[in-house]
Design a protein around this motif. Structure first.
Motif, PDB file in Angstrom:
ATOM      1  N   ALA A 116       0.839  -1.199   0.000  1.00 47.61           N
ATOM      2  CA  ALA A 116       0.000   0.000   0.000  1.00 47.61           C
ATOM      3  C   ALA A 116       0.872   1.246   0.000  1.00 47.61           C
ATOM      4  N   ILE A 117       0.340   2.315  -0.631  1.00 49.47           N
ATOM      5  CA  ILE A 117       1.024   3.610  -0.667  1.00 49.47           C
ATOM      6  C   ILE A 117       0.020   4.734  -0.447  1.00 49.47           C
ATOM      7  N   PHE A 118       0.550   5.868  -0.020  1.00 52.98           N
ATOM      8  CA  PHE A 118      -0.169   7.137  -0.073  1.00 52.98           C
ATOM      9  C   PHE A 118       0.414   7.844  -1.281  1.00 52.98           C
ATOM     10  N   ASP A 119      -0.387   8.010  -2.331  1.00 50.90           N
ATOM     11  CA  ASP A 119       0.078   8.539  -3.608  1.00 50.90           C
ATOM     12  C   ASP A 119      -0.327  10.005  -3.722  1.00 50.90           C
ATOM     13  N   VAL A 120       0.598  10.841  -4.192  1.00 53.91           N
ATOM     14  CA  VAL A 120       0.395  12.293  -4.221  1.00 53.91           C
ATOM     15  C   VAL A 120       0.755  12.852  -5.589  1.00 53.91           C
ATOM     16  N   THR A 121      -0.019  13.824  -6.033  1.00 56.53           N
ATOM     17  CA  THR A 121       0.317  14.562  -7.241  1.00 56.53           C
ATOM     18  C   THR A 121       0.086  16.052  -6.992  1.00 56.53           C
ATOM     19  N   VAL A 122       0.993  16.874  -7.531  1.00 57.04           N
ATOM     20  CA  VAL A 122       0.968  18.322  -7.314  1.00 57.04           C
ATOM     21  C   VAL A 122       0.920  19.014  -8.674  1.00 57.04           C
ATOM     22  N   ASP A 123      -0.010  19.944  -8.821  1.00 55.78           N
ATOM     23  CA  ASP A 123      -0.135  20.710 -10.059  1.00 55.78           C
ATOM     24  C   ASP A 123       1.028  21.693 -10.157  1.00 55.78           C
ATOM     25  N   ILE A 124       1.862  21.525 -11.202  1.00 59.36           N
ATOM     26  CA  ILE A 124       2.993  22.448 -11.414  1.00 59.36           C
ATOM     27  C   ILE A 124       2.910  23.088 -12.801  1.00 59.36           C
ATOM     28  N   ARG A 125       1.713  23.094 -13.391  1.00 57.61           N
ATOM     29  CA  ARG A 125       1.521  23.670 -14.730  1.00 57.61           C
ATOM     30  C   ARG A 125       1.570  25.191 -14.667  1.00 57.61           C
TER      31      ARG A 125
END
Length: 185
Positions: free
Chosen positions: A80-89
């Motif tokens: 299991a993971i805690f998955d993260v994405t960050v808007d850098i557009r």
């Protein structure tokens, strides 16, 4: 398959349907036509897999710059993971905002991380294996990152950050402010 979208436009949480019986289960983990119609019209060119032995390992936040920007479809094969994405557009109204989701082998959830987003994850179970499809091959020259602990982003990681296990590369990633308003995609 079911998809859930977030307040930050682009990323999606995808949950494939599982058909199970006394033997186990079957799942269609990816269908190109369904993905193009329901999430985004992309072509995947490479599959990657990583294994992290220790709980608290953080990989990221990573992205590739143009013309080798990558979209990623991430899932967990074991653990299991805690998955993260960050808007850098660049010029995005949601620049610097993040979303997070728990992905587990048991649940089969997948996170779509479009080009223009930094991506990282935290290991929640020992010996976790992560598999992801990407829309561009790896390019060392275009491999970039953002500090996982940048207070301007404010990710709420599920561990004590003083105990995070990091690569040498991830210990010295630049802050979000160093992107000068974002990246071109």
């Amino acid at each position: 398959m079911q998809s859930k979208f977030f307040d930050v436009p682009g990323p999606a949480l995808i949950t494939p349907n599982r058909i199970g019986d006394h033997r186990g289960y079957f799942v269609e983990a990816f269908k190109a036509d369904w993905f193009r119609e329901n999430v985004e019209d992309v072509t995947f060119v490479q599959d990657n897999q990583s294994m992290s032995a220790q709980v608290g390992t953080i990989r990221g936040l990573h992205y590739q710059s143009a013309p080798f920007g990558q979209g990623k479809l991430v899932r967990v094969l074991k653990g299991a993971i805690f998955d993260v994405t960050v808007d850098i557009r660049k010029d995005s109204p949601t620049f610097g905002q993040w979303i997070g989701a728990n992905l587990t082998a048991e649940g089969g959830e997948q996170l779509w991380v479009p080009d223009g987003f930094a991506h990282g994850f935290c290991i929640l179970e020992p010996n976790t294996e992560v598999f992801y499809k990407v829309t561009n091959p790896y390019s060392r020259e275009h491999d970039k990152g953002v500090a996982f602990d940048d207070p301007e982003i404010g990710i709420e990681w599920p561990i004590d950050l003083a105990e995070a296990v990091l690569s040498d590369k991830d210990k010295v990633q630049p802050k979000l402010a160093d992107l000068n308003g974002g990246i071109e995609i």
